[in-house]
Design a protein around this motif. Structure first.
Motif, PDB file in Angstrom:
ATOM      1  N   CYS A 118       2.904   2.283 -10.673  1.00  0.00           N
ATOM      2  CA  CYS A 118       3.038   3.649 -10.162  1.00  0.00           C
ATOM      3  C   CYS A 118       2.845   4.704 -11.243  1.00  0.00           C
ATOM      4  CB  CYS A 118       4.398   3.830  -9.505  1.00  0.00           C
ATOM      5  SG  CYS A 118       5.792   3.753 -10.659  1.00  0.00           S
ATOM      6  N   LYS A 119       2.517   4.295 -12.459  1.00  0.00           N
ATOM      7  CA  LYS A 119       2.370   5.270 -13.541  1.00  0.00           C
ATOM      8  C   LYS A 119       1.079   6.081 -13.389  1.00  0.00           C
ATOM      9  CE  LYS A 119       5.751   4.998 -14.132  1.00  0.00           C
ATOM     10  NZ  LYS A 119       6.852   5.977 -14.292  1.00  0.00           N
ATOM     11  N   LEU A 120       1.006   7.182 -14.131  1.00  0.00           N
ATOM     12  CA  LEU A 120      -0.043   8.176 -13.899  1.00  0.00           C
ATOM     13  C   LEU A 120      -0.805   8.553 -15.170  1.00  0.00           C
ATOM     14  CD1 LEU A 120       2.048  10.578 -11.608  1.00  0.00           C
ATOM     15  CD2 LEU A 120       0.240   9.026 -10.841  1.00  0.00           C
ATOM     16  N   PRO A 121      -1.645   7.674 -15.693  1.00  0.00           N
ATOM     17  CA  PRO A 121      -2.526   8.104 -16.782  1.00  0.00           C
ATOM     18  C   PRO A 121      -3.503   9.153 -16.240  1.00  0.00           C
ATOM     19  CG  PRO A 121      -2.454   5.707 -16.596  1.00  0.00           C
ATOM     20  CD  PRO A 121      -1.849   6.260 -15.349  1.00  0.00           C
ATOM     21  N   THR A 122      -3.450  10.354 -16.774  1.00  0.00           N
ATOM     22  CA  THR A 122      -4.270  11.445 -16.262  1.00  0.00           C
ATOM     23  C   THR A 122      -5.035  12.115 -17.395  1.00  0.00           C
ATOM     24  OG1 THR A 122      -2.400  12.983 -16.471  1.00  0.00           O
ATOM     25  CG2 THR A 122      -2.728  11.953 -14.316  1.00  0.00           C
ATOM     26  N   GLY A 135      -1.847   2.487 -14.227  1.00  0.00           N
ATOM     27  CA  GLY A 135      -0.783   2.549 -15.212  1.00  0.00           C
ATOM     28  C   GLY A 135       0.450   1.835 -14.708  1.00  0.00           C
ATOM     29  N   THR A 136       1.119   1.101 -15.585  1.00  0.00           N
ATOM     30  CA  THR A 136       2.257   0.310 -15.141  1.00  0.00           C
ATOM     31  C   THR A 136       3.250   0.114 -16.270  1.00  0.00           C
ATOM     32  OG1 THR A 136       2.861  -1.714 -13.950  1.00  0.00           O
ATOM     33  CG2 THR A 136       1.225  -1.932 -15.713  1.00  0.00           C
ATOM     34  N   CYS A 137       4.295  -0.661 -16.009  1.00  0.00           N
ATOM     35  CA  CYS A 137       5.250  -1.103 -17.015  1.00  0.00           C
ATOM     36  C   CYS A 137       5.145  -2.624 -17.134  1.00  0.00           C
ATOM     37  CB  CYS A 137       6.674  -0.716 -16.624  1.00  0.00           C
ATOM     38  SG  CYS A 137       6.990   1.062 -16.547  1.00  0.00           S
ATOM     39  N   SER A 138       5.819  -3.177 -18.112  1.00  0.00           N
ATOM     40  CA  SER A 138       5.743  -4.606 -18.380  1.00  0.00           C
ATOM     41  C   SER A 138       6.058  -5.436 -17.137  1.00  0.00           C
ATOM     42  CB  SER A 138       6.729  -4.959 -19.499  1.00  0.00           C
ATOM     43  OG  SER A 138       6.793  -6.336 -19.710  1.00  0.00           O
ATOM     44  N   SER A 139       5.160  -6.365 -16.825  1.00  0.00           N
ATOM     45  CA  SER A 139       5.329  -7.346 -15.740  1.00  0.00           C
ATOM     46  C   SER A 139       5.351  -6.734 -14.345  1.00  0.00           C
ATOM     47  CB  SER A 139       6.616  -8.187 -15.937  1.00  0.00           C
ATOM     48  OG  SER A 139       6.532  -8.948 -17.108  1.00  0.00           O
ATOM     49  N   ASP A 177       0.862  -1.187   0.000  1.00  0.00           N
ATOM     50  CA  ASP A 177       0.000   0.000   0.000  1.00  0.00           C
ATOM     51  C   ASP A 177       0.897   1.236   0.000  1.00  0.00           C
ATOM     52  OD1 ASP A 177      -2.122   1.721   0.152  1.00  0.00           O
ATOM     53  OD2 ASP A 177      -2.387   1.504   2.330  1.00  0.00           O
ATOM     54  N   HIS A 178       1.387   1.585  -1.167  1.00  0.00           N
ATOM     55  CA  HIS A 178       2.386   2.649  -1.303  1.00  0.00           C
ATOM     56  C   HIS A 178       1.747   3.859  -1.967  1.00  0.00           C
ATOM     57  CE1 HIS A 178       6.179   4.692  -2.119  1.00  0.00           C
ATOM     58  NE2 HIS A 178       6.831   3.736  -1.479  1.00  0.00           N
ATOM     59  N   ILE A 179       2.081   5.047  -1.466  1.00  0.00           N
ATOM     60  CA  ILE A 179       1.468   6.269  -1.997  1.00  0.00           C
ATOM     61  C   ILE A 179       1.816   6.486  -3.472  1.00  0.00           C
ATOM     62  CG2 ILE A 179       3.358   7.806  -1.326  1.00  0.00           C
ATOM     63  CD1 ILE A 179       1.130   9.851  -0.570  1.00  0.00           C
ATOM     64  N   MET A 180       2.945   5.938  -3.929  1.00  0.00           N
ATOM     65  CA  MET A 180       3.302   6.120  -5.338  1.00  0.00           C
ATOM     66  C   MET A 180       2.304   5.448  -6.269  1.00  0.00           C
ATOM     67  SD  MET A 180       7.443   6.028  -5.645  1.00  0.00           S
ATOM     68  CE  MET A 180       7.298   6.111  -7.417  1.00  0.00           C
ATOM     69  N   LYS A 181       1.548   4.488  -5.765  1.00  0.00           N
ATOM     70  CA  LYS A 181       0.533   3.849  -6.600  1.00  0.00           C
ATOM     71  C   LYS A 181      -0.612   4.804  -6.920  1.00  0.00           C
ATOM     72  CE  LYS A 181       1.362  -0.942  -5.244  1.00  0.00           C
ATOM     73  NZ  LYS A 181       0.764  -2.198  -4.747  1.00  0.00           N
ATOM     74  N   GLN A 182      -0.762   5.837  -6.103  1.00  0.00           N
ATOM     75  CA  GLN A 182      -1.790   6.839  -6.358  1.00  0.00           C
ATOM     76  C   GLN A 182      -1.235   8.121  -6.963  1.00  0.00           C
ATOM     77  OE1 GLN A 182      -1.746   5.265  -3.021  1.00  0.00           O
ATOM     78  NE2 GLN A 182      -2.968   3.768  -4.138  1.00  0.00           N
ATOM     79  N   GLN A 183      -0.008   8.491  -6.575  1.00  0.00           N
ATOM     80  CA  GLN A 183       0.519   9.800  -6.952  1.00  0.00           C
ATOM     81  C   GLN A 183       1.848   9.750  -7.695  1.00  0.00           C
ATOM     82  OE1 GLN A 183       0.666  12.304  -3.462  1.00  0.00           O
ATOM     83  NE2 GLN A 183      -1.531  12.124  -3.057  1.00  0.00           N
ATOM     84  N   THR A 199      -2.867  12.624 -20.811  1.00  0.00           N
ATOM     85  CA  THR A 199      -1.440  12.351 -20.904  1.00  0.00           C
ATOM     86  C   THR A 199      -1.087  11.253 -19.916  1.00  0.00           C
ATOM     87  OG1 THR A 199       0.751  13.411 -20.881  1.00  0.00           O
ATOM     88  CG2 THR A 199      -0.814  14.126 -19.206  1.00  0.00           C
ATOM     89  N   GLU A 200       0.197  10.964 -19.782  1.00  0.00           N
ATOM     90  CA  GLU A 200       0.664  10.114 -18.694  1.00  0.00           C
ATOM     91  C   GLU A 200       1.627  10.933 -17.858  1.00  0.00           C
ATOM     92  OE1 GLU A 200       1.475   5.662 -18.710  1.00  0.00           O
ATOM     93  OE2 GLU A 200       3.495   6.502 -18.786  1.00  0.00           O
TER      94      GLU A 200
END
Length: 558
Positions: free
Chosen positions: A286-290, A277-281, A227-233, A299-300
């Motif tokens: 933590c990516k940010l589709p916005t 949003g993520t990367c392969s595998s 449960d990491h804040i980077m998953k949201q921001q 954008t991302e």
């Protein structure tokens, strides 16, 4: 020791020839990724190569972890002589291309020479195709990926390309992959542009599998359940903290706090995130589709560095305006940090801070080298005198967002980094905010005793780039897990990272870099003594050069 396997594929786009070379000795010594590309570049690119000339080579490379299913491994490396800094430069991009690259069956791909017409290079496990694409002249990144999918059935996940900025040799042009992910900062997009290469695609069914120990699944499971804040921001989660401790560059580095931070911080970015949003595998995601439907912006991102460069540093307090800047940079293929800082310098010179319309106009003018954009496209180190602004760069690279005037160890790291003022070379800021456990934290004030920490973290970051493993694995990848995954003692693995840093430095020394380039545009306490300590820790000469006997079989400088 675990390492990538496969030959080096050399693609000469001028002669339209290809060659496969056995480089097992390099792979065994440098694991993969940045390490392998650095060794190959050191030995194959002439020390006096023009960054925008045919003798410069650009290397794509991957690591052994790209054959795994572990989180934090959806990344690739790109290396060449930078047209922005003039030194050897490696850049790391996420997304989904790394597995497709691995499927082609090569440990590394070298692009060299200079084509007499605009081409797309298709790399497969069955050979290489050179496709003339005159109709793609000055096509944007989305237009290129759409073309490749329509004509070749390959999605954006197979494509590394340049936008108009790369073709127009903007010195901080990016190589883009998966449409919105960038090999940024050093201007490697301009290297491809100088070769008249619009895109390189990768596909095949010849992945050379590596035996990855089961510990990979422990990392993957923890990444999924954390449960990491980077998953949201994403990285914007640090924005308010940076502002609070006076480490957020504002109005072209003239201030360290931004009164409008609430309009561009992690909460505001999180509100605009509309899907995972993520990367392969990677299960960390933590990516940010916005997007903002009212204003038609999608954008991302932006990530924290872009929030600084196009937000606080330009005196912009609306996250949607920063999102738009981010989207334009991805579309045209320019690095958001260098571009935003260049625009901020222009705003300072014109007394136009906060002029959003002008900001977006200048991004496009930079990409096409139109009007004043032609000047800004050269980078701050080359245009600051003409504009009458201070030179906020190290080795020609403009500063990242974690300000060294407050985080002093990070400041020293900017000075000594082979790439210049790049926060990812050590990520020492994480220990000075701190973003790590308090018992591991460093006092941000002063440089006493910081050199050994910088050396250790430079080596660790280089090891990650050999693997290749994402920076954001910090909470999950312990030394014990590195030993388990790579089947080697952790100190031996760090020694690989150290050799990579040293090879980069040695190459740059042959191009004229020395202690005089390890500098800052501001004063830090006992800076010269800290430099001495850093060189001593690495057993380098006091002038910042690497002794030749440290480098195995050095390239002749003749």
């Amino acid at each position: 020791m675990l390492h990538v396997s496969g030959p080096l594929l050399t693609v000469d786009v001028g002669a339209r020839t290809t060659e496969e070379t056995d480089v097992d000795d390099v792979l065994e010594s440098f694991i993969g990724g940045r390490g392998v590309a650095t060794r190959l570049a050191h030995d194959r690119i002439p020390f006096d190569a023009d960054p925008l000339g045919p003798e410069n080579s650009l290397f794509f490379s991957t690591g052994p972890m790209q054959t795994s299913n572990m989180s934090f491994t959806g990344r690739m490396n790109c290396t060449a002589v930078s047209p922005l800094t003039g030194g050897l430069f490696s850049s790391n991009a996420g997304g989904f291309m790394s597995r497709n690259f691995a499927d082609a069956g090569y440990a590394a791909v070298e692009v060299t020479g200079e084509s007499d017409e605009l081409v797309v290079v298709h790399v497969t496990d069955e050979g290489v195709e050179f496709e003339a694409v005159p109709d793609l002249e000055e096509a944007t990144v989305p237009e290129i990926t759409e073309y490749v999918e329509e004509t070749h059935g390959l999605s954006e996940e197979h494509v590394a390309c340049i936008g108009p900025a790369g073709e127009n040799l903007v010195r901080f042009a990016s190589v883009m992959t998966t449409e919105s992910r960038a090999f940024g900062r050093g201007g490697l997009g301009a290297v491809l542009g100088s070769k008249n290469v619009k895109a390189v695609t990768f596909e095949g069914d010849s992945r050379r599998e590596a035996e990855i120990p089961p510990i990979q699944m422990d990392v993957h499971r923890e990444a999924a359940t954390s449960d990491h804040i980077m998953k949201q921001q994403g990285t914007t989660s640090v924005t308010s903290l940076a502002n609070e401790v006076s480490a957020l560059p504002t109005r072209y580095f003239s201030e360290l706090q931004f009164e409008g931070v609430e309009g561009i911080n992690g909460d505001r970015v999180g509100e605009k995130k509309y899907k995972r949003g993520t990367c392969s595998s990677c299960a960390f995601a933590c990516k940010l589709p916005t997007k903002d439907e009212e204003r038609g912006v999608e954008t991302e991102g932006p990530e924290y560095e872009t929030v600084m460069s196009f937000g606080s540093n330009c005196s912009v307090d609306d996250v949607v305006d920063v999102m738009k800047s981010n989207e334009l940079c991805d579309r045209y293929g320019v690095d958001t940090i260098s571009c935003g800082n260049a625009v901020a310098a222009y705003l300072a010179a014109e007394d136009e801070f906060g002029n959003v319309d002008l900001i977006h106009e200048m991004v496009e003018k930079i990409a096409y080298r139109e009007g004043d954009g032609d000047v800004l496209a050269e980078g701050i180190a080359r245009f600051h005198d003409e504009l009458g602004v201070d030179n906020w760069t190290v080795k020609g690279l403009s500063f990242a967002a974690h300000d060294g005037r407050t985080l002093n160890g990070q400041g020293l790291s900017y000075a000594v980094a082979n790439r210049g003022a790049d926060h990812m070379f050590t990520t020492l800021y994480a220990w000075e905010y701190p973003l790590v456990d308090r018992e591991s934290a460093l006092d941000p004030t002063g440089l006493d005793g910081k050199a050994p920490h910088i050396v250790e973290q430079e080596n660790a970051r280089a090891l990650e780039d050999c693997g290749i493993i994402c920076r954001f694995s910090r909470s999950f990848m312990t030394p014990e897990r590195y030993e388990g995954l790579f089947e080697a003692d952790y100190d031996d693995l760090l020694a690989v990272g150290s050799r990579v840093v040293e090879l980069e430095r040695h190459f740059n020394n042959q191009r004229g870099f020395d202690r005089a380039d390890d500098t800052l545009p501001y004063d830090l306490p006992d800076f010269e003594a800290a430099l001495d300590d850093y060189y001593a820790q690495r057993d380098w000469n006091a002038d910042g050069t690497v002794p030749d006997d440290h480098v195995n079989e050095p390239q002749s400088a003749d």
